[in-house]
Motif scaffolding. Structure first.
Motif, PDB file in Angstrom:
ATOM      1  N   TYR A  65       0.983  -1.197   0.002  1.00  0.00           N
ATOM      2  CA  TYR A  65      -0.099  -0.050  -0.072  1.00  0.00           C
ATOM      3  C   TYR A  65       0.918   1.409  -0.109  1.00  0.00           C
ATOM      4  O   TYR A  65       2.149   1.143   0.180  1.00  0.00           O
ATOM      5  CB  TYR A  65      -1.001  -0.100   1.203  1.00  0.00           C
ATOM      6  N   VAL A 122      -5.012   0.056  -2.691  1.00  0.00           N
ATOM      7  CA  VAL A 122      -5.544   1.234  -1.759  1.00  0.00           C
ATOM      8  C   VAL A 122      -6.462   0.343  -0.796  1.00  0.00           C
ATOM      9  O   VAL A 122      -7.344  -0.316  -0.837  1.00  0.00           O
ATOM     10  CB  VAL A 122      -6.662   1.867  -2.632  1.00  0.00           C
ATOM     11  N   GLY A 123      -6.201   0.698   0.586  1.00  0.00           N
ATOM     12  CA  GLY A 123      -6.801   0.098   1.716  1.00  0.00           C
ATOM     13  C   GLY A 123      -8.108   0.633   2.280  1.00  0.00           C
ATOM     14  O   GLY A 123      -8.265   1.300   3.390  1.00  0.00           O
ATOM     15  N   GLY A 124      -9.091   0.548   1.423  1.00  0.00           N
ATOM     16  CA  GLY A 124     -10.264   1.137   1.656  1.00  0.00           C
ATOM     17  C   GLY A 124     -10.243   2.632   1.373  1.00  0.00           C
ATOM     18  O   GLY A 124      -9.155   3.266   1.230  1.00  0.00           O
ATOM     19  N   MET A 127      -9.290   1.618   6.790  1.00  0.00           N
ATOM     20  CA  MET A 127      -8.196   0.969   7.571  1.00  0.00           C
ATOM     21  C   MET A 127      -6.811   1.647   7.243  1.00  0.00           C
ATOM     22  O   MET A 127      -5.925   1.906   8.052  1.00  0.00           O
ATOM     23  CB  MET A 127      -8.277  -0.445   7.656  1.00  0.00           C
ATOM     24  N   GLU A 128      -6.522   1.768   6.061  1.00  0.00           N
ATOM     25  CA  GLU A 128      -5.265   2.256   5.645  1.00  0.00           C
ATOM     26  C   GLU A 128      -5.316   4.059   5.680  1.00  0.00           C
ATOM     27  O   GLU A 128      -6.355   4.453   5.020  1.00  0.00           O
ATOM     28  CB  GLU A 128      -5.014   2.080   4.101  1.00  0.00           C
ATOM     29  N   MET A 129      -4.586   4.539   6.442  1.00  0.00           N
ATOM     30  CA  MET A 129      -4.725   6.001   6.476  1.00  0.00           C
ATOM     31  C   MET A 129      -3.915   6.599   5.229  1.00  0.00           C
ATOM     32  O   MET A 129      -3.234   5.980   4.602  1.00  0.00           O
ATOM     33  CB  MET A 129      -3.738   6.398   7.721  1.00  0.00           C
ATOM     34  N   MET A 172     -10.256   0.284  -4.439  1.00  0.00           N
ATOM     35  CA  MET A 172     -10.085   0.332  -3.020  1.00  0.00           C
ATOM     36  C   MET A 172     -10.563  -0.876  -2.390  1.00  0.00           C
ATOM     37  O   MET A 172     -10.788  -0.817  -0.797  1.00  0.00           O
ATOM     38  CB  MET A 172     -10.997   1.562  -2.508  1.00  0.00           C
ATOM     39  N   GLY A 173     -10.921  -1.976  -2.835  1.00  0.00           N
ATOM     40  CA  GLY A 173     -11.022  -3.233  -2.158  1.00  0.00           C
ATOM     41  C   GLY A 173     -12.666  -3.925  -2.827  1.00  0.00           C
ATOM     42  O   GLY A 173     -12.741  -5.118  -2.596  1.00  0.00           O
TER      43      GLY A 173
END
Lengths: 743, 182
Positions: free
Chosen positions: A27, A237-239, A188-190, A467-468
């Motif tokens: 990420y 992309v973590g959300g 969850m990913e900033m 993004m998931g």
């Protein structure tokens, strides 16, 4: 890697699944560049005013300190003052907060300095040592009070069809006010940006974005660079849920700092900063009135809304839109205004304004059905229409009735009692509720490159990010279907702005838009192979194109099965290792097809509410979607599960609290802003109509990311009302609020 | 003052800045066993395991979701017990055995929990996944996976904002029922 489970579900696994379960998927913040500096935002401790003095002497003497950037020493940026850079061609004014552009403070927690150091530990310490004196001014953050003052409101947007406030003349009507608080995406990913100036005028960014091309354009225009000089990489992309639909202050801050210190810079937001630096669902007050005759025919809908924006940008969304068009009704009026506050700018959060609006609309319809002594599903079927009521165009496809029927069956609707408090299990009241969601189903422009290698592998490329929701997985399925080859032979490459321009991932349009691009590229690839056969193979010469069949990667004459050639032979004959084609699929013009295009959902909830403590427990959820053909069953199902979970948070726990004495968000952590966790989630059934929409695109698929949450909070509220006879119209619905309401 | 990262940061916020005198970063020697590999490191005494793994050792499978113990994205195993990497200073881990998501699979063979997560689509964006899997493994090892409700209680420390909770519990339940050693 081998798997040691039997692989009955293999075809449904995500193409990027292996990387994600092994921790190998990288990420944004996980990239390292040589000589990279770490950056941390220093944020304001007042809500409004001016920086009087910044003292960085202690900060700069801390071990590992490199620099502290702030408005006094921030390099001049063309996009902050385009008029001052008349010679640059591609300059555009930066949208939103011009971070470090002036000494003004516009909201509590605004970045006012950037600490730069050799490590993350040192950067955190440097940030703490920056001393700032402010000149504070009076500020306004109290939505509930200020929205009552008409002089504070902005930009009235009105709609009238038929008579205004016709609901009041109906034999049966209800009217009520609703509140949806500020909610935060909190992926969850900033959010993070790594910026690296490879030369004086070419810059590379690793950035968390839902649209690499949009970020490329924003950064290029900020510095007056040609777009090709800016490259954006966002491979995973973590959300995001909307928070990465635009570039926020972290993007210019990192890019400017990297220029200033002539080193790559990594800037990662902290979790508290995620609460007001990357947008949020605005707070919204609504008043809805609905009226009907004794038979349940809707006679009037009135929907008023006010939502907050910042002082420096206007943000508005589709809060009152569904009320205009979803149900058959001749008299509809809506009014929508915004209230600027001394807070940061809100943005679209999953289901955006429609989720806010459908909460109020669908609760109101439930109240009216109760007053009419009608079953809420029957009441909606009574007012069902195949004509979109605002445009008066027929829907391209609408299968809501199937959703009502299947959802009712799966949740056990037949066990529902019309009167609250009549169904009990021990000390718990039992209730059933439902709510409808609707969102636009569009199709934008996308460009896709399809590459066919001699060994039969197909690579598809487009500059989108995921993004998931499972974009690559779905696109591989679209291509496998179009080309008639196994999914394992196909790879979808994305997450890089250097690839052919792809759409922003947002507004539930990716599958439709990009799927159309992939489909077109694959069809064109087959066409190209036919051309090659006609040109290069004697037995195909002078054959009409429509007399050539293609199955898998084998071409043959439809008149004579013995005449055939493989793609491999064609590629070899051309003496190349691959062939490729780039195709742009156009957007959909709904006027051209004379259809309205939407996706629909119906959510069903079974709830228990404790008769003494008012504790709320969800027991069962059924969520049904009408979004055309389902391309990828597993990932589509997961999106619906996620929407339901988001809806549970919206209904029962999520609320940003602003301390109006300081303007500070007082619960800016994941320990104090409560998002749903494992134990809150009941069994969830997902069902799709799975009927192709014949008009939307060649693959018949519509988006479903938004409808997964729209209408959900109303289903929860309606179930709680059915259980207890109590209606909480101020989200989130808590046991404390329930205790205060009379049945 | 600058000797204990997380604790210091809390004190520093509460204290007036004048009282805070920065000192050169003291480093300390620490021996760790990470995913079966012994390492002798000189570390910034303010470093958390989370930042050491991610920024210094390139083990980015351990995620940063909040850095304050709220979300579970950084769940690792310290001497076989699950722990938030963000809440553990490296210097407190001298001699400890640490397992991260990268150390869970055996060569090319996925750990049964990883395989079950794949099969049940127990993730979307994948960012919380490492932490969920690390918690799921200790959930099974500690005998906490008796039924779905017990699994949920144990997994309560791990947030999944994409909302894949049901599929996560499905995966853990299946591994439990298969009886395979984890």
């Amino acid at each position: 890697m081998k798997k040691n489970f039997n692989s009955a579900y293999l075809p449904d696994e995500r193409v990027d699944g292996l990387e994600k379960v092994t921790g190998k998927a990288k990420y944004t913040a996980e990239h390292q560049l040589p000589n990279m500096a770490y950056a941390v935002f220093v944020c304001s401790t007042i809500a409004k005013g001016k920086i009087k003095h910044i003292d960085t002497s202690k900060a700069l003497s801390a071990p590992g300190a490199i620099d502290v950037m702030h408005y006094e020493n921030c390099p001049k940026v063309p996009g902050y003052q385009p008029a001052a850079f008349p010679d640059l061609k591609n300059v555009g004014e930066w949208r939103g907060l011009k971070v470090f552009g002036d000494p003004l403070v516009r909201f509590y927690g605004q970045p006012v300095a950037l600490a730069l150091a050799e490590s993350i530990e040192s950067a955190n310490e440097v940030a703490k040592l920056v001393e700032i004196e402010y000149e504070a001014e009076a500020f306004e953050t109290d939505f509930d009070t200020l929205r009552k003052d008409p002089s504070k409101l902005k930009g009235s947007n009105n709609y009238v069809r038929g008579k205004i406030q016709a609901y009041k003349e109906a034999p049966f009507f209800v009217e009520a006010e609703y509140n949806v608080p500020i909610e935060v995406h909190n992926p969850m990913e900033m959010h993070a940006t790594i910026a690296f100036w490879e030369t004086a005028d070419t810059v590379l960014l690793h950035d968390k974005t839902q649209g690499p091309k949009a970020t490329q354009s924003a950064v290029a225009r900020l510095f007056g660079l040609p777009e090709k000089n800016v490259r954006i990489i966002a491979e995973n992309v973590g959300g995001a849920f909307g928070s990465a639909l635009r570039s926020w202050a972290n993007v210019p801050a990192a890019v400017i700092a990297a220029k200033k210190i002539q080193r790559p810079v990594k800037l990662v937001l902290t979790r508290p900063q995620m609460f007001n630096l990357v947008g949020y669902r605005p707070q919204a007050w609504q008043k809805v009135g609905v009226g009907a005759d004794a038979n349940g025919n809707l006679l009037g809908i009135t929907h008023h809304a006010i939502s907050n924006t910042s002082r420096y940008e206007d943000f508005r969304e589709g809060i009152v839109d569904a009320s205009k068009f979803l149900y058959k009704c001749d008299h509809v009026d809506t009014e929508y205004k915004i209230l600027p506050l001394d807070l940061s700018t809100p943005t679209w959060m999953r289901g955006p304004g429609e989720a806010t609006g459908c909460f109020a609309l669908e609760c109101s319809l439930d109240d009216l059905a109760f007053k009419l002594k009608m079953d809420p599903i029957q009441f909606r079927i009574k007012n069902f229409t195949e004509i979109q009521q605002e445009s008066k165009l027929p829907w391209s496809a609408i299968n809501l009735k199937d959703c009502y029927a299947k959802g009712a069956e799966l949740i056990g609707w037949k066990n529902r009692k019309q009167l609250p408090k009549t169904l009990k299990e021990g000390d718990w009241y039992v209730g059933y509720g439902m709510g409808v969601g609707v969102f636009g189903a569009g199709r934008g422009t996308s460009t896709v490159r399809a590459i066919l290698h001699a060994d039969g592998r197909v690579v598809l490329e487009s500059a989108v990010s995921d993004m998931g929701s499972g974009t690559a997985t779905a696109m591989v399925k679209v291509a496998a279907n179009a080309l008639g080859i196994p999914e394992e032979k196909i790879k979808f490459v994305m997450g890089d702005s250097d690839l052919p321009p792809g759409p922003m991932q947002g507004g539930s349009t990716t599958t439709s838009t990009l799927g159309s691009g992939v489909h077109l590229a694959c069809e064109s690839l087959k066409d190209l192979l036919k051309d090659m056969a006609i040109q290069m193979v004697d037995s195909f010469k002078s054959m009409a194109k429509d007399k050539i069949g293609i199955e898998g990667l084998k071409l043959f004459s439809l008149d004579n099965n013995n005449i055939s050639v493989t793609a491999r032979e064609l590629i070899d004959k051309k003496k190349v290792s691959f062939i490729d084609i780039v195709k742009t699929s156009p957007g959909l013009n709904t006027r051209e097809i004379q259809k309205a295009t939407n996706s629909f959902s119906v959510h069903f909830v079974k709830v228990h509410v404790h008769s003494k403590t008012n504790e709320i427990q969800l027991k069962h959820v059924v969520t049904t979607g009408d979004a055309g053909k389902i391309i990828s069953e597993a990932t589509a199902r997961s999106q619906m599960l996620g929407g339901a979970v988001g809806g549970i948070g919206m209904a029962l726990t999520e609320e940003v609290k602003v301390d109006h004495s300081t303007g500070k968000i007082s619960n800016a952590t994941l320990g104090s802003y409560i998002v749903p966790r494992h134990t809150m989630i009941p069994h969830i059934d997902v069902w799709f109509t799975n009927k192709p929409d014949p008009y939307i695109n060649a693959i018949g698929a519509k988006g479903l990311g938004e409808i997964a949450i729209i209408g959900f909070a109303a289903a929860v509220s309606n179930a709680i009302f059915n259980a207890t006879g109590k209606r909480v119209r101020d989200l989130p619905i808590t046991k404390e609020k329930l205790a205060k309401v009379k049945a | 003052m600058a000797s204990v990262g997380i604790v210091t940061s809390l004190i520093a916020e509460a204290m007036p800045l004048e009282a805070f005198v920065p000192v050169p970063i003291p480093k300390q020697k620490v021996s760790l066993e990470i995913n079966g590999k012994k390492l002798d490191l000189m570390v910034d005494i303010r470093s958390t395991l989370q930042d050491l793994l991610r920024e210094e050792l390139g083990l980015t499978g351990t995620k940063k979701g909040c850095a304050m113990g709220d979300c579970g994205s950084c769940m690792i195993h310290i001497n076989g017990n699950r722990a938030n990497a963000c809440l553990s200073l490296v210097v407190y881990n001298d001699g400890n055995k640490i397992t991260t998501i990268e150390g869970l699979s055996n060569g090319d063979q996925l750990h049964p929990v990883q395989a079950a997560f794949l099969k049940h689509d127990s993730f979307q964006c994948g960012y919380c996944t490492s932490g969920q899997i690390m918690s799921a493994v200790t959930c099974l090892r500690e005998g906490a996976a008796k039924n779905r409700e017990e699994i949920k209680k144990y997994m309560q420390r791990n947030i999944c904002r994409c909302g894949s909770y049901q599929n996560i519990v499905d995966a853990i339940e299946e591994v439990k029922k298969s009886g395979v050693k984890v």
